[in-house]
Write an enzyme that holds these catalytic residues in place. Sequence first.
Site: not given
Ligand SMILES: Cc1ncc(COP(=O)(O)O)c(C=O)c1O
Length: 396
Positions: A129, A210, A245
């Site tokens: 990511w 993660d 999500k």
């Molecule tokens: C792989 C991954 N890790 C962590 C996150 C963290 O998301 P958030 O900080 O919006 O909860 C995301 C969000 O797109 C993600 O795709």
Amino acid sequence: MFETLDTLPPDPILGVTAAFRRDTSPLKVDLGVGVYRDESGNTPVPAAVRAAEQGMLGTQTSKSYVGPAGNVEFNERIVALALGPLAPTLADRTATIQTVGGCGALRLGAELVKVSRPGTVVHVSDPTWANHEPLIGSSGLRLERYPYLDATRRDVDFDAMLGYVERLPAASLVLLHACCHNPTGADLTPAQWAALGDVIVQRGLVPFVDLAYQGFGDDLETDAIGLRVLAERVPELLLAVSCSKNFGLYRERTGALAVITTNAAARAATATHQARLARRMYSMPPDHGAAIVARLLADATLRQQWQAEVGSMVARMKGLRALLATRLSARLPAHDFGWLTRQRGMFSLLGLTESGIARLRDEDHVYVPPDGRMNVAGISDANVDYVADAVARLLA
Ligand SMILES: Cc1ncc(COP(=O)(O)O)c(C=O)c1O
């Protein structure tokens, strides 16, 4: 003070959203930022989440501070959702802190490792990511990449990955996507998780898992198998959970960092460092999203309703994967698009070149980030043929 600052380029993912908004074409399609969308392009608040929120608003008697660790009921319940039957057996070794979304958990985890072992190298998948490296690297920890994707098969190159991990020095940190790998959609099988877990134990490595898409791959339990296989066998593990999500709580910034330690004393010490790190950065997390999740998870009816809602989101994404694969196969019969339905979650890599991605944007008004990651949930019955035409032209 600020005259010397240069202007930075846009964020690779958020910049795509901004460019999409500026485009006035009625044909435009946003396959960029990683948010779930329904058939009409909306990112809904699940009805169970809304019901939990309404119940909470009616009964909340104070907005006084929580504390650096946040909402403790949320912490307990979200870890139970992730670890399942393992949660009680690991409770006396697990230090959990509520965080500002999954991003906050990743960063706080990195800061904790920096305090504990400043020289630690973090190994992330290639690709990963787009925000992993900036988030974790900003702590000052060094990052390296391990091989992950076999670009021809569009599947995990597990031999290459394991071969790399087997050579890592003890106490290296290995960042792993629990499910719905972002951006490839290619996940490990349960047998591969077990083999990886064995190597992690043998080499004395520490997994940093993660978990941003629990429930978005197959279901809540299946998507946690890899995490649980590791948690069962390794002495130490960091877990970053995001509720953005699966609970649709993106803007409420709801997440948690759970750290499994070797014993209760280490757990207690870790908790003090988590709290101090949070106190020094932002003092304590916002309560709203965590309070909603805590309430929802404790209510059997709401929980069931939410689980069904997540289930229908997944069914829609699987349906869209199958639909796009069929439409692409009809246009390019010599190509194999089986990877689209084998992959899990919201993302897949289209396998386009940089100039292909630019053509997609400039000629067809179809927006994807610079790595060519497609958000499957941005497709709909209404635009699938248009997207398939545009992508097929580039792949032909
Ligand atoms: C792989 C991954 N890790 C962590 C996150 C963290 O998301 P958030 O900080 O919006 O909860 C995301 C969000 O797109 C993600 O795709």
